[in-house]
Structure formats: structure tokens, C-alpha cells
Design a protein around this motif. Structure first.
Motif, PDB file in Angstrom:
ATOM      1  N   VAL A 169       0.870  -1.175   0.000  1.00 26.40           N
ATOM      2  CA  VAL A 169       0.000   0.000   0.000  1.00 26.40           C
ATOM      3  C   VAL A 169       0.905   1.222   0.000  1.00 26.40           C
ATOM      4  O   VAL A 169       1.702   1.418   0.927  1.00 26.40           O
ATOM      5  CB  VAL A 169      -0.939   0.023   1.215  1.00 26.40           C
ATOM      6  N   VAL A 170       0.808   2.010  -1.049  1.00 28.81           N
ATOM      7  CA  VAL A 170       1.638   3.201  -1.209  1.00 28.81           C
ATOM      8  C   VAL A 170       0.794   4.427  -0.869  1.00 28.81           C
ATOM      9  O   VAL A 170      -0.367   4.522  -1.282  1.00 28.81           O
ATOM     10  CB  VAL A 170       2.167   3.306  -2.657  1.00 28.81           C
ATOM     11  N   SER A 171       1.352   5.358  -0.119  1.00 29.57           N
ATOM     12  CA  SER A 171       0.659   6.608   0.197  1.00 29.57           C
ATOM     13  C   SER A 171       1.603   7.771  -0.060  1.00 29.57           C
ATOM     14  O   SER A 171       2.817   7.625   0.063  1.00 29.57           O
ATOM     15  CB  SER A 171       0.179   6.614   1.652  1.00 29.57           C
ATOM     16  N   TRP A 172       1.039   8.922  -0.409  1.00 26.33           N
ATOM     17  CA  TRP A 172       1.908  10.050  -0.747  1.00 26.33           C
ATOM     18  C   TRP A 172       1.207  11.389  -0.617  1.00 26.33           C
ATOM     19  O   TRP A 172      -0.015  11.501  -0.713  1.00 26.33           O
ATOM     20  CB  TRP A 172       2.444   9.902  -2.172  1.00 26.33           C
ATOM     21  N   VAL A 173       2.024  12.416  -0.394  1.00 30.92           N
ATOM     22  CA  VAL A 173       1.626  13.827  -0.421  1.00 30.92           C
ATOM     23  C   VAL A 173       2.784  14.577  -1.042  1.00 30.92           C
ATOM     24  O   VAL A 173       3.919  14.496  -0.560  1.00 30.92           O
ATOM     25  CB  VAL A 173       1.348  14.379   0.998  1.00 30.92           C
ATOM     26  N   GLY A 174       2.539  15.312  -2.120  1.00 27.34           N
ATOM     27  CA  GLY A 174       3.598  16.063  -2.777  1.00 27.34           C
ATOM     28  C   GLY A 174       4.083  15.373  -4.033  1.00 27.34           C
ATOM     29  O   GLY A 174       3.341  14.643  -4.690  1.00 27.34           O
ATOM     30  N   ASP A 175       5.372  15.577  -4.368  1.00 30.25           N
ATOM     31  CA  ASP A 175       5.881  15.053  -5.635  1.00 30.25           C
ATOM     32  C   ASP A 175       7.005  14.039  -5.462  1.00 30.25           C
ATOM     33  O   ASP A 175       7.724  13.751  -6.421  1.00 30.25           O
ATOM     34  CB  ASP A 175       6.346  16.200  -6.546  1.00 30.25           C
ATOM     35  N   ARG A 224       0.440  20.258  -2.711  1.00 35.03           N
ATOM     36  CA  ARG A 224       0.115  19.650  -1.427  1.00 35.03           C
ATOM     37  C   ARG A 224       1.424  19.223  -0.761  1.00 35.03           C
ATOM     38  O   ARG A 224       2.341  18.767  -1.440  1.00 35.03           O
ATOM     39  CB  ARG A 224      -0.822  18.444  -1.605  1.00 35.03           C
ATOM     40  N   TRP A 225       1.485  19.369   0.554  1.00 31.95           N
ATOM     41  CA  TRP A 225       2.704  19.033   1.280  1.00 31.95           C
ATOM     42  C   TRP A 225       2.332  18.834   2.750  1.00 31.95           C
ATOM     43  O   TRP A 225       1.190  19.078   3.155  1.00 31.95           O
ATOM     44  CB  TRP A 225       3.743  20.142   1.127  1.00 31.95           C
ATOM     45  N   LEU A 226       3.292  18.391   3.552  1.00 35.51           N
ATOM     46  CA  LEU A 226       3.078  18.261   4.990  1.00 35.51           C
ATOM     47  C   LEU A 226       3.644  19.486   5.683  1.00 35.51           C
ATOM     48  O   LEU A 226       4.819  19.807   5.544  1.00 35.51           O
ATOM     49  CB  LEU A 226       3.780  17.011   5.527  1.00 35.51           C
TER      50      LEU A 226
END
Length: 314
Positions: A169-175, A224-226
Motif C-alpha cells: 500500500v503506497v501513500s503520498w503527499v507532494g511530488d 500539497r505538502w506536509l
């Protein structure tokens, strides 16, 4: 099985516990965490003790400052977690946002907290999807807590995988990106994530074509970013079936900006077959970072490779 990176000054203190970081692999001897801003570091996921499992997840990561940045604001971590259903691996790559202060601290904190949250979720009986959500949410909250005041919010991108020998399961925010790379058939390789960037959103909306979007000066502006002041920071998720035909790559844009095509990334691996041992996976991660550096190394470059291989003794 840590691999000795460039030396780290004994005066560096651990951002987690405050103790001096004197370990040869740049990890804190007191709590095991790596400090922010290490110019070059490498880790290989340790194999479990021989057991009944025929297959295990193999993994390795490499990060480098690159040729043009003053410091490395990327970070990564990976850990093996024993569960009742078998071993699960949690891996994270984060890239500090250079336009605000504290990027290295943000990326290091996000990795440390995400891995710890994933370990806790899995030990508590949660499945891969629940653990992936827990890692992403923990990273979000950890980076948001770093903001010292208005307009001073450290920030980073985030990509992570929670995987066993059958599924990731892959999750992401940003590039920062995830790829599925097939060394034997590079044309079957694919990008698993969608960039949170100006270019990607313009193309998705049909405003401009891909070539025009990528040539625009705003192409790599992330949307989008943290961070404490980040908009809409719920990580997106994607599930991927693992097999022995390829490797899962997590990387920062310092790698894929130089080698964006999945087939080119797969061809840059040192072998035309999927690695079946820890040394082969480590060599693959190092080869991808070296390829980015050889192409100019304009940014910090980080690559984590994960694949399914035979368990020790089988």
C-alpha cells in the motif's frame, strides 16, 4: 545491516532524544534514529532469522546531498515488523521543502514518526491499509507540530509503502514518487503515484498538454505538502500487488527529475533481473542515486528499493 556513510561529526545531537549521535552509521546510539541533514547515508534492511517463510521483503535505501545543494534535506527510513501473519516492512521517503526553513528537520521527523506509527499499528493487529493510513497521519501531525509561529512552518513531501510478500500500500503527499520497475522488461515499468504539482494538475484538468506543462517555470511547484499551514494534507493511497518480476521504488524528485521515465529507471538498475538478495537491492538503490548524480545531481537524491526475495536458508 547499516552501511557506513560519510562521517558525521560527533557533536551532532539527535533531534529525537538530544543525545550525541556518534554511531558509525549516523544513527543515535541512544534511540536509534538518524539526525537531520546527513549528507550521505545508506541502509540495508536486515533479514529476519531463518523461519518457515519461503519469501521475505528485501529493502535498501540511499540518500545523497547532490552536487548543488548546501545540505541534504531528504530523509528515509525502513523497518521490518514481525506480525502474526508474517513480516511486514514499512518504508518512508521525505523531501524537505527548500523554500521554507526547517526542511531537513521536517523530513527527518516525518520519517521517524511515520515508521514508529506503522510499527505500532501493525503490532496492534491492523492490516496494511490501516497501517499505511496511520503512518501518513502520524507524519502529518509530526511536521505540523514543528511550526514555531505564523509563516515559519517547516514542510516536506512524503511517500511511503507498507508491504508484505504479496501486496504493498503506497501513500503520498507532494511530488516524491513510487514506481514499479521491471529490470527484465523495462517497458512494463510504471509510475504508481500522481504528483501533487502545478504541472500534473494542469494536465489533469486539460488546461495544457504534458509537454507544455513540464516546460513551464511553475511545473514543479507542489500543491500539497506536509506542514502546519498545508492545505488538504490527507495522503492519497494506492494498493499494488507484488511479485518477483520487479522492484518497488520510493524516491525524491532529486532522482526522478533526472530519470522520470519508468523504463529508463529500470534500465539504470545494475542487473537485468530482479535482485534476490540484500546486496543486490542495495546495489540497485545506489545505482539509481548515482545515475541522478551523474546526470548533474541538481537536488538531494534519495531512493529506497523494495522487492520480494527468498528467505535465508531457502
Amino acid at each position: 545491516m547499516p552501511i557506513e556513510p560519510a562521517s558525521v561529526s560527533p557533536s551532532v545531537s539527535c533531534g529525537a532524544c538530544g543525545e550525541p549521535t556518534t554511531g558509525e552509521d549516523a544513527r543515535c546510539e541512544a534511540c536509534g534514529r538518524r539526525p537531520a541533514g546527513v549528507e550521505h547515508a545508506e541502509d540495508v534492511l536486515e533479514s529476519p532469522e531463518a523461519g518457515t517463510a519461503a519469501l521475505i521483503v528485501l529493502g535498501a535505501g540511499v540518500t545523497d546531498r547532490g552536487h548543488r545543494r548546501r545540505r541534504n534535506e531528504d530523509a528515509f527510513d525502513l523497518v521490518r515488523v514481525a506480525t502474526d501473519a508474517g513480516d511486514v516492512v514499512v518504508a518512508v521517503v521525505c523531501d524537505g521543502v527548500a523554500s521554507v526553513p526547517g526542511g531537513a528537520t521536517a523530513s527527518r521527523a516525518a520519517c521517524d514518526v511515520a515508521v514508529a506509527a506503522g510499527r505500532e499499528a501493525l503490532a496492534g493487529g491492523q492490516d496494511l491499509d490501516e497501517a499505511a493510513a496511520a503512518t501518513a497521519d502520524a507524519a502529518r501531525r509530526a511536521v505540523a507540530a514543528l511550526a514555531p509561529g505564523a509563516g515559519q512552518a517547516p514542510a516536506c513531501t512524503y511517500v511511503a509503502a507498507v508491504l508484505d510478500t504479496e501486496r504493498a500500500v503506497v501513500s503520498w503527499v507532494g511530488d516524491s514518487r513510487a514506481y514499479w520497475l521491471c529490470p527484465a522488461t523495462p517497458e512494463d515499468s510504471a509510475v504508481l503515484t500522481e504528483d501533487d504539482s502545478w504541472a500534473a494538475e494542469m494536465v489533469a484538468a486539460g488546461v495544457v498538454g504534458a509537454q507544455d506543462a513540464l516546460s513551464d517555470p511553475r511545473a514543479h511547484v507542489i500543491t500539497r505538502w506536509l506542514a502546519a499551514d498545508a492545505p488538504d494534507v490527507v495522503a492519497r493511497h494506492r494498493s499494488w500487488v507484488l511479485d518477483d518480476t520487479g522492484v518497488l521504488l520510493l524516491c525524491s524528485d532529486g532522482v526522478w527529475n533526472h530519470l522520470p521515465d519508468p523504463a529508463v529507471l529500470a534500465a539504470a538498475l545494475p542487473s537485468a533481473s530482479t535482485p534476490t538478495d540484500a546486496d543486490g537491492v542495495h546495489a540497485g538503490a545506489l545505482a539509481l542515486v548515482d545515475a541522478a548524480l551523474d546526470d548533474g545531481g541538481h537536488d538531494n537524491a534519495t531512493a529506497v528499493l523494495l522487492t520480494v526475495g527468498p528467505a535465508p536458508g531457502t
